[in-house]
Design an enzyme around this catalytic site. Sequence first.
Site, PDB file in Angstrom:
ATOM      1  N   TYR A   1     -11.430  -1.077   1.375  1.00 19.37           N
ATOM      2  CA  TYR A   1     -11.004  -1.841   0.191  1.00 19.37           C
ATOM      3  C   TYR A   1     -11.182  -3.348   0.401  1.00 19.37           C
ATOM      4  O   TYR A   1     -11.570  -4.070  -0.528  1.00 19.37           O
ATOM      5  CB  TYR A   1      -9.541  -1.539  -0.131  1.00 19.37           C
ATOM      6  CG  TYR A   1      -9.317  -0.233  -0.840  1.00 19.37           C
ATOM      7  CD1 TYR A   1     -10.112   0.148  -1.919  1.00 19.37           C
ATOM      8  CD2 TYR A   1      -8.296   0.633  -0.451  1.00 19.37           C
ATOM      9  CE1 TYR A   1      -9.896   1.346  -2.581  1.00 19.37           C
ATOM     10  CE2 TYR A   1      -8.073   1.834  -1.113  1.00 19.37           C
ATOM     11  CZ  TYR A   1      -8.877   2.186  -2.174  1.00 19.37           C
ATOM     12  OH  TYR A   1      -8.660   3.372  -2.823  1.00 19.37           O
TER      13      TYR A   1
ATOM     14  N   ARG B   1       0.822  -1.211   0.000  1.00 13.04           N
ATOM     15  CA  ARG B   1       0.000   0.000   0.000  1.00 13.04           C
ATOM     16  C   ARG B   1       0.861   1.270   0.000  1.00 13.04           C
ATOM     17  O   ARG B   1       0.494   2.283  -0.605  1.00 13.04           O
ATOM     18  CB  ARG B   1      -0.928  -0.023   1.221  1.00 13.04           C
ATOM     19  CG  ARG B   1      -1.862   1.186   1.357  1.00 13.04           C
ATOM     20  CD  ARG B   1      -2.791   0.995   2.547  1.00 13.04           C
ATOM     21  NE  ARG B   1      -3.492   2.232   2.898  1.00 13.04           N
ATOM     22  CZ  ARG B   1      -4.649   2.615   2.384  1.00 13.04           C
ATOM     23  NH1 ARG B   1      -5.243   1.859   1.475  1.00 13.04           N
ATOM     24  NH2 ARG B   1      -5.226   3.745   2.764  1.00 13.04           N
TER      25      ARG B   1
ATOM     26  N   LEU C   1      -6.898   7.697  -1.482  1.00 10.98           N
ATOM     27  CA  LEU C   1      -6.972   6.264  -1.181  1.00 10.98           C
ATOM     28  C   LEU C   1      -7.985   6.047  -0.068  1.00 10.98           C
ATOM     29  O   LEU C   1      -7.937   6.744   0.953  1.00 10.98           O
ATOM     30  CB  LEU C   1      -5.612   5.730  -0.729  1.00 10.98           C
ATOM     31  CG  LEU C   1      -4.572   5.384  -1.794  1.00 10.98           C
ATOM     32  CD1 LEU C   1      -3.215   5.159  -1.138  1.00 10.98           C
ATOM     33  CD2 LEU C   1      -4.987   4.153  -2.571  1.00 10.98           C
ATOM     34  N   SER C   2      -8.887   5.101  -0.253  1.00  7.94           N
ATOM     35  CA  SER C   2      -9.798   4.737   0.826  1.00  7.94           C
ATOM     36  C   SER C   2      -9.051   3.945   1.892  1.00  7.94           C
ATOM     37  O   SER C   2      -7.938   3.461   1.674  1.00  7.94           O
ATOM     38  CB  SER C   2     -10.967   3.910   0.287  1.00  7.94           C
ATOM     39  OG  SER C   2     -11.789   4.687  -0.554  1.00  7.94           O
ATOM     40  N   ALA C   3      -9.672   3.806   3.045  1.00  5.35           N
ATOM     41  CA  ALA C   3      -9.061   3.045   4.135  1.00  5.35           C
ATOM     42  C   ALA C   3      -8.950   1.569   3.755  1.00  5.35           C
ATOM     43  O   ALA C   3      -9.790   1.038   3.019  1.00  5.35           O
ATOM     44  CB  ALA C   3      -9.902   3.189   5.399  1.00  5.35           C
TER      45      ALA C   3
END
Length: 362
Positions: A69, A38, A63-65
């Site tokens: 995801y 990540r 970016l989502s957490a």
Amino acid sequence: MGGAVSAGEDNDELIDNLKEAQYIRTELVEQAFRAIDRADYYLEEFKDNAYKDLAWKHGNIHLSAPCIYSEVMEALDLQPGLSFLNLGSGTGYLSSMVGLILGPFGVNHGVELHSDVIEYAKQKLDFFIKTSDSFDKFEFCEPSFVTGNCLEISPDCTQYDRVYCGAGVQKEHEDYMKSLLKVGGILVMPLEEKLTKITRTGPSAWETKKILAVSFAPLIQPNHTDSGKSRLVHLPPVAVRSLQDLARIAIRGTIKKIIHQEAMSKAENGLKNPPRFKRRRVRRRRMETIVFLDKEVFASRISNPSDDNNNSEDIEEERPEEEETKPSELKPDPPVNFLREKVLRLPLPDPLKYYLLYYREK
């Protein structure tokens, strides 16, 4: 959005925490998460936050957490050979993980509003292909990114087996999103403050399941041109693989089989295995889920049987079995990319070798 699990020291520890909290539940999803670091999708100055279960935004890059995801990946129920459309594809982090599961005969398309984010995503994809040893462990379905508003997709586009939207969908756009899906397909999107899974069970039949309370920034409405016409987004055509590509896939697959057979042969001949590990005990604390964006916050608790005793849970971690061995002797050798070594030793012209390596050495 995020805060569901404790921060990890590295990508593997982050995945361990997501598994422990039951956000990652299947082996395919776990393999994809472990294969792509990540932190590689963060700008250098923000990498210290990469393994926290938090969303990250800098300018248009977002970016989502990790917990979001992982829920999305699990809900999509991905399988090799499927077609996938990512609406709001962003950095390409999710699309690349999906590509590891879809394999060489899948379809992997993304639509992103901001052209600078598309360029960022292409850079990160190129970095992954050229530098990551994980790339050679999979047959990859490389994502293709298109710039445009995902609410303006051309009506003559093909439908997809799996669709994800990474922005809050207003109720009036629900039917539009459903129209992008094949019969038997799965759509995952934030709808009315809930991450929602919709399965198309027939031409006009749907099953809906609410997964998680979330807060996403809403979809940006299209800006029409001066003539009042919208700018239609044309997705890449779904084309049959070229003979050259099929040959590359077959050759790489054959080399991988040879490497596996050689490894099995060495094991049967009694060659020394790496030292075994035993586990040491560490303390884990109660975890909470916190989902937030800007000033909006949602919180709920993850049930944990060990919390009933109000005691911290003792968990074991791996530790070398031979305690008397010096630390310098336990230091592992750097991993060897056997596929790359085999390809580079082939009696072929360099351009062909580089083609088999997806031009990683160019």
